[in-house]
Design a protein around this motif. Structure first.
Motif, short mmCIF file in Angstrom:
data_model
loop_
_atom_site.label_atom_id
_atom_site.label_comp_id
_atom_site.label_asym_id
_atom_site.label_seq_id
_atom_site.Cartn_x
_atom_site.Cartn_y
_atom_site.Cartn_z
N LYS A 79 -4.88 9.37 -6.42
CA LYS A 79 -3.94 9.90 -7.42
C LYS A 79 -4.21 9.31 -8.80
O LYS A 79 -4.05 9.99 -9.80
CB LYS A 79 -2.50 9.59 -6.98
CG LYS A 79 -1.99 10.57 -5.94
CD LYS A 79 -0.48 10.48 -5.82
CE LYS A 79 -0.09 9.81 -4.55
NZ LYS A 79 1.33 9.55 -4.42
N MET B 141 -6.57 7.05 11.99
CA MET B 141 -5.83 8.27 12.32
C MET B 141 -6.48 8.94 13.51
O MET B 141 -7.69 9.05 13.61
CB MET B 141 -5.88 9.22 11.13
CG MET B 141 -4.87 8.85 10.06
SD MET B 141 -5.11 9.83 8.59
CE MET B 141 -6.60 9.10 7.97
N ILE C 235 -7.45 14.61 9.25
CA ILE C 235 -6.49 15.21 8.33
C ILE C 235 -7.14 15.60 7.02
O ILE C 235 -6.99 16.72 6.56
CB ILE C 235 -5.33 14.22 8.04
CG1 ILE C 235 -4.53 14.00 9.32
CG2 ILE C 235 -4.44 14.76 6.96
CD1 ILE C 235 -3.50 12.94 9.21
N LEU D 124 -4.64 6.68 -1.01
CA LEU D 124 -3.91 7.76 -1.66
C LEU D 124 -3.61 7.42 -3.12
O LEU D 124 -3.73 8.27 -4.01
CB LEU D 124 -2.60 7.99 -0.89
CG LEU D 124 -2.05 9.39 -0.88
CD1 LEU D 124 -3.12 10.40 -0.51
CD2 LEU D 124 -0.93 9.45 0.15
N ARG E 56 -4.11 3.29 4.00
CA ARG E 56 -3.84 4.70 3.71
C ARG E 56 -3.12 4.84 2.38
O ARG E 56 -3.47 5.70 1.55
CB ARG E 56 -2.98 5.31 4.82
CG ARG E 56 -3.77 5.86 5.98
CD ARG E 56 -2.97 6.88 6.75
NE ARG E 56 -1.71 6.33 7.24
CZ ARG E 56 -1.56 5.72 8.42
NH1 ARG E 56 -2.59 5.58 9.22
NH2 ARG E 56 -0.40 5.25 8.78
N ASP F 130 5.15 14.03 -1.00
CA ASP F 130 3.92 13.32 -1.29
C ASP F 130 2.88 13.58 -0.20
O ASP F 130 3.23 13.89 0.94
CB ASP F 130 4.24 11.82 -1.33
CG ASP F 130 3.19 11.03 -2.04
OD1 ASP F 130 3.38 10.73 -3.22
OD2 ASP F 130 2.18 10.72 -1.38
N VAL F 131 1.60 13.41 -0.53
CA VAL F 131 0.54 13.60 0.46
C VAL F 131 0.72 12.62 1.63
O VAL F 131 0.41 12.95 2.78
CB VAL F 131 -0.84 13.42 -0.18
CG1 VAL F 131 -1.94 13.54 0.86
CG2 VAL F 131 -1.06 14.47 -1.26
N ALA F 132 1.26 11.42 1.36
CA ALA F 132 1.47 10.45 2.44
C ALA F 132 2.43 11.02 3.48
O ALA F 132 2.27 10.77 4.69
CB ALA F 132 2.03 9.15 1.86
N TRP G 227 0.54 13.46 5.61
CA TRP G 227 -0.27 12.75 6.61
C TRP G 227 0.61 12.25 7.76
O TRP G 227 0.23 12.32 8.93
CB TRP G 227 -1.01 11.57 5.97
CG TRP G 227 -2.14 11.99 5.07
CD1 TRP G 227 -2.56 13.26 4.80
CD2 TRP G 227 -3.00 11.13 4.33
NE1 TRP G 227 -3.61 13.23 3.93
CE2 TRP G 227 -3.91 11.94 3.62
CE3 TRP G 227 -3.09 9.75 4.18
CZ2 TRP G 227 -4.91 11.43 2.78
CZ3 TRP G 227 -4.08 9.22 3.34
CH2 TRP G 227 -4.97 10.06 2.65
#
Lengths: 201, 201
Positions: free
Chosen positions: A37, A1, A5, A33, A29, B90-92, B95
């Motif tokens: 979760k 990235m 973030i 995630l 990524r 969602d967090v994705a 991002w």
């Protein structure tokens, strides 16, 4: 990235996950995630399993297999025929042959193939270890199960040459039609080899 | 693996790696083997990064982002416009929008979409948290950036209804031709939306 973030810890995790074969920057990524979760169901158990594997797993000094014991459980298994060694390029090939469960013998992992262009010579592979194992006696047959690539076949020839005067039988895997395979999709070389090695029906 | 090959520690590692999105049973074996082979370059750093992430990463109690701080670095960044919230599933998605770096605002992560068939109702999503944030005042606009799926749109409508009397502007992402996209490959719905929302050249 390109942009910070979610904290350097998460970015470092993503960077390292991206180096795992099968994952790339994008799927790393997603994987990171998902782990965050599913903290209790997956992240914690996976981390614990990795810590345990890191602590316990080692390379077998006899055959090159990976296991928690050295010598590995295959090398110390008394029910296996120690007189036959299957020579493979990689531990993954050893696992594949074990899944086939066709022979109850031992292995020798070379750790690659000869590749002069990439600077891989005999001293970079575990070939000296193989010669030592044969020289110690008790080995009657070596089955060379390397990939059917140019490098694999070069390696097979080299090993066969090395074994010439050691009184050991050197064999290799048969070429032929894969079980369940369709002739139409096979290359000419495989078909020619399958015809040449035809068996009585 | 049907047969015990390389010790329970390695098999457990493979089993857990196979649950990581992007990896399956076969690639998990390859990944485990690669990790064991690249012990110092990859396995040890990855394990350390996982331990650190496990210890430090938490979910932001304000917006639902994942970060090492709570509230997260986005919620506490004074340079961001706190008057605009982008609502994502969602967090994705958060991002992805941050990578686009188009707006310097804050977020609200729902944690999914309404899906009556799967038994996901408003109380299963972080919608109450969104209503609280708006009720506290200071939010002038909510940009609903959910996926353009049926569930996403249902969720968008539900949130719009909830915000009806709260004096907040509710907007959504534009539909249109993706930048770099070819018209020939686009569906009729997207093309119709792009025509309807055409802009002056």
């Amino acid at each position: 990235m390109s942009k910070r973030i979610a904290g350097p810890e998460i970015e470092r995790l993503i960077q390292l996950l991206a180096k795992v074969p099968g994952l790339g920057p994008r799927s790393a990524r997603r994987a990171a995630l998902h782990l965050i979760k599913k903290k209790e169901q997956l992240f914690e158990p996976l981390s614990a399993a990795m810590n345990e594997a890191l602590e316990k797993v080692r390379v077998c000094s006899v055959c090159g297999n990976v296991d928690t014991a050295d010598p590995c459980s295959i090398c110390t298994d008394p029910r296996r025929d120690a007189g036959t060694l299957i020579v493979v390029e990689d531990v993954a090939d050893l696992w594949a042959l074990e899944r086939a469960a066709a022979m109850n013998v031992r292995y020798h992992v070379l750790g690659g193939t000869l590749s002069p262009l990439d600077g891989v010579g005999p001293e970079d592979l575990n070939i000296a270890g193989l010669i030592n194992r044969v020289a110690e006696g008790g080995v009657g047959e070596i089955i060379i199960a390397v990939n059917a690539t140019v490098e694999g076949q070069t390696t097979a020839h080299y090993i066969t040459d090395q074994m010439a005067d050691m009184g050991v039988k050197v064999t290799r895997l048969a070429h032929g039609v894969p079980v369940g395979g369709e002739l139409d999709y096979l290359d000419e070389g495989t078909l020619a080899a399958a015809l040449k090695s035809r068996t009585v029906f």
